[in-house]
Design an enzyme around this catalytic site. Sequence first.
Site, PDB file in Angstrom:
ATOM      1  N   ARG A 227       0.857  -1.188   0.000  1.00  0.00           N
ATOM      2  CA  ARG A 227       0.000   0.000   0.000  1.00  0.00           C
ATOM      3  C   ARG A 227       0.896   1.242   0.000  1.00  0.00           C
ATOM      4  O   ARG A 227       1.953   1.262   0.632  1.00  0.00           O
ATOM      5  CB  ARG A 227      -0.899   0.021   1.242  1.00  0.00           C
ATOM      6  N   HIS A 275      -0.858   0.290  -9.669  1.00  0.00           N
ATOM      7  CA  HIS A 275      -1.562  -0.646  -8.775  1.00  0.00           C
ATOM      8  C   HIS A 275      -2.103  -1.858  -9.563  1.00  0.00           C
ATOM      9  O   HIS A 275      -3.312  -2.117  -9.566  1.00  0.00           O
ATOM     10  CB  HIS A 275      -2.691   0.067  -8.010  1.00  0.00           C
TER      11      HIS A 275
HETATM   12  N1  LIG Z   1      -0.392  -4.027  -5.124  1.00  0.00           N
HETATM   13  C1  LIG Z   1      -1.321  -4.942  -5.307  1.00  0.00           C
HETATM   14  O1  LIG Z   1      -1.793  -5.137  -6.428  1.00  0.00           O
HETATM   15  C2  LIG Z   1      -1.772  -5.771  -4.163  1.00  0.00           C
HETATM   16  C3  LIG Z   1      -1.407  -5.468  -2.877  1.00  0.00           C
HETATM   17  N2  LIG Z   1      -1.768  -6.289  -1.833  1.00  0.00           N
HETATM   18  C4  LIG Z   1      -1.338  -5.939  -0.476  1.00  0.00           C
HETATM   19  O2  LIG Z   1      -0.536  -6.998   0.046  1.00  0.00           O
HETATM   20  C5  LIG Z   1      -0.824  -7.111   1.440  1.00  0.00           C
HETATM   21  C6  LIG Z   1      -0.360  -8.454   1.977  1.00  0.00           C
HETATM   22  O3  LIG Z   1      -1.231  -9.482   1.552  1.00  0.00           O
HETATM   23  P1  LIG Z   1      -1.145 -10.956   2.165  1.00  0.00           P
HETATM   24  O4  LIG Z   1       0.215 -11.513   2.023  1.00  0.00           O
HETATM   25  O5  LIG Z   1      -2.263 -11.728   1.593  1.00  0.00           O
HETATM   26  O6  LIG Z   1      -1.409 -10.654   3.714  1.00  0.00           O
HETATM   27  P2  LIG Z   1      -1.183 -11.599   4.970  1.00  0.00           P
HETATM   28  O7  LIG Z   1      -2.121 -11.139   6.008  1.00  0.00           O
HETATM   29  O8  LIG Z   1      -1.218 -13.022   4.545  1.00  0.00           O
HETATM   30  O9  LIG Z   1       0.317 -11.294   5.421  1.00  0.00           O
HETATM   31  C7  LIG Z   1       0.663 -10.174   6.171  1.00  0.00           C
HETATM   32  C8  LIG Z   1       2.047 -10.356   6.783  1.00  0.00           C
HETATM   33  O10 LIG Z   1       2.429  -9.126   7.397  1.00  0.00           O
HETATM   34  C9  LIG Z   1       2.862  -9.389   8.717  1.00  0.00           C
HETATM   35  N3  LIG Z   1       2.555  -8.256   9.599  1.00  0.00           N
HETATM   36  C10 LIG Z   1       1.366  -7.645   9.792  1.00  0.00           C
HETATM   37  N4  LIG Z   1       1.482  -6.644  10.693  1.00  0.00           N
HETATM   38  C11 LIG Z   1       2.769  -6.643  11.071  1.00  0.00           C
HETATM   39  C12 LIG Z   1       3.504  -5.850  11.981  1.00  0.00           C
HETATM   40  N5  LIG Z   1       2.938  -4.857  12.680  1.00  0.00           N
HETATM   41  N6  LIG Z   1       4.809  -6.118  12.132  1.00  0.00           N
HETATM   42  C13 LIG Z   1       5.384  -7.121  11.442  1.00  0.00           C
HETATM   43  N7  LIG Z   1       4.751  -7.906  10.561  1.00  0.00           N
HETATM   44  C14 LIG Z   1       3.451  -7.658  10.379  1.00  0.00           C
HETATM   45  C15 LIG Z   1       2.117 -10.629   9.157  1.00  0.00           C
HETATM   46  O11 LIG Z   1       2.818 -11.265  10.208  1.00  0.00           O
HETATM   47  C16 LIG Z   1       2.114 -11.426   7.851  1.00  0.00           C
HETATM   48  O12 LIG Z   1       3.332 -12.121   7.732  1.00  0.00           O
HETATM   49  C17 LIG Z   1      -2.336  -6.856   1.494  1.00  0.00           C
HETATM   50  O13 LIG Z   1      -2.730  -6.457   2.793  1.00  0.00           O
HETATM   51  C18 LIG Z   1      -2.516  -5.765   0.464  1.00  0.00           C
HETATM   52  O14 LIG Z   1      -2.450  -4.500   1.064  1.00  0.00           O
HETATM   53  C19 LIG Z   1      -2.483  -7.429  -2.039  1.00  0.00           C
HETATM   54  C20 LIG Z   1      -2.881  -7.771  -3.301  1.00  0.00           C
HETATM   55  C21 LIG Z   1      -2.585  -6.957  -4.459  1.00  0.00           C
HETATM   56  O1  LIG Z   2      -6.395  -7.212  -3.423  1.00  0.00           O
HETATM   57  C1  LIG Z   2      -5.865  -6.147  -3.073  1.00  0.00           C
HETATM   58  O2  LIG Z   2      -5.690  -5.841  -1.887  1.00  0.00           O
HETATM   59  C2  LIG Z   2      -5.421  -5.220  -4.097  1.00  0.00           C
HETATM   60  O3  LIG Z   2      -4.719  -4.296  -3.822  1.00  0.00           O
HETATM   61  C3  LIG Z   2      -5.864  -5.506  -5.483  1.00  0.00           C
HETATM   62  O4  LIG Z   2      -5.334  -4.669  -6.408  1.00  0.00           O
END
Ligand SMILES: NC(=O)C1=CN([C@@H]2O[C@H](COP(=O)(O)OP(=O)(O)OC[C@H]3O[C@@H](n4cnc5c(N)ncnc54)[C@H](O)[C@@H]3O)[C@@H](O)[C@H]2O)C=CC1
Ligand SMILES: O=C(O)C(=O)CO
Length: 312
Positions: A227, A275
């Site tokens: 993000r 994005h």
């Molecule tokens: N740019 C894009 O197109 C996309 C971006 N995203 C972003 O990717 C992020 C991650 O997705 P996932 O891997 O599925 O999430 P997830 O919930 O599976 O993994 C999050 C990780 O961050 C760690 N974490 C959370 N808070 C923390 C803290 N305060 N200190 C240390 N570690 C911390 C957790 O321990 C975990 O390892 C999403 O929340 C989203 O914002 C997701 C999909 C698409």
């Molecule tokens: O799935 C998400 O969180 C995304 O950012 C998709 O673009």
Amino acid sequence: MDIIFYHPTFDTAYWLNALSAALPGARVREWKRGDKDHADYALVWHPPIEMLQGRDLKAVFALGAGVDSILSKLKAHPEMLPEHIPLFRLEDTGMGEQMQEYAVSQVLHWFRRFDDYQAFKLQAHWEPLADYQREDFTIGILGAGVLGSKVAEALAPWGFPLRCWSRSRKELPGVTSYAGVEELPDFLKETRVLINLLPNTAETAGIINGALLRQLPDQSYLINLARGVHVVEPDLLAALGSGKLKGAMLDVYSKEPLPPESPLWAHPRVAMTPHIAAVTRPAEAVDYIARTITQLEAGKPVSGQVDRQRGY
Ligand SMILES: NC(=O)C1=CN([C@@H]2O[C@H](COP(=O)(O)OP(=O)(O)OC[C@H]3O[C@@H](n4cnc5c(N)ncnc54)[C@H](O)[C@@H]3O)[C@@H](O)[C@H]2O)C=CC1
Ligand SMILES: O=C(O)C(=O)CO
């Protein structure tokens, strides 16, 4: 079973058909303003408050991986979704592979110094440069959840030293795990390429700031796939100016679409995408949602539930 669907940009007809096919017997409809009829499940992205408020739902599915926007709306309007109604998010459903492609291609781009050669090309300058060595190219992944661990898995065969940082310790093959704020400085000390895959929470917003960037080795690189609010953009520009950072690859921004006046557009060492790092793949998402609903209906355990207190 009744399912309501709302997404501001997706092809709704595709989703309604695919969900109906995956859940025979379910009545699936597009939610439109004024629809207060019964529903068991809601599938949403940026939902209007009135879509969810006052409904006795069995569960809500966010149609993406990040739930920061719906949770921030819930903070302002808790009545939209009472705590006892579970909120699910998409776990991988094809996004892991897209993140792998993005991260591997960018790491190799920098490792083979294509950024330097592109700059030389613009000056019609011919000069072979010294190779970078893998041992000087430690890759550090912030966030080792579903997507961070997939990215680590794809980078492992390339032989770069790999480390991850997360809230709790992880066991990922070939990856050194650092956990908690107290281990963040050690994680950063040798990280040459920092890849961000943290969720946006109160604890992580603004985490990639001047104080963090100063702890990286000189001439490091940043890939932000999570993000925009994780990065303090003026601090990023300062780090690029000082040589602390050699380059940045950004997919997400503090304001989207990125305004035309942002200095990031013209910066020669900032590469950007709008994005698109990982988008929701409808077929995989429908498969996950249908499977999860089937398991919920059967009283079986499911994964993907958001912890609203933790914020992801
Ligand atoms: N740019 C894009 O197109 C996309 C971006 N995203 C972003 O990717 C992020 C991650 O997705 P996932 O891997 O599925 O999430 P997830 O919930 O599976 O993994 C999050 C990780 O961050 C760690 N974490 C959370 N808070 C923390 C803290 N305060 N200190 C240390 N570690 C911390 C957790 O321990 C975990 O390892 C999403 O929340 C989203 O914002 C997701 C999909 C698409
Ligand atoms: O799935 C998400 O969180 C995304 O950012 C998709 O673009």
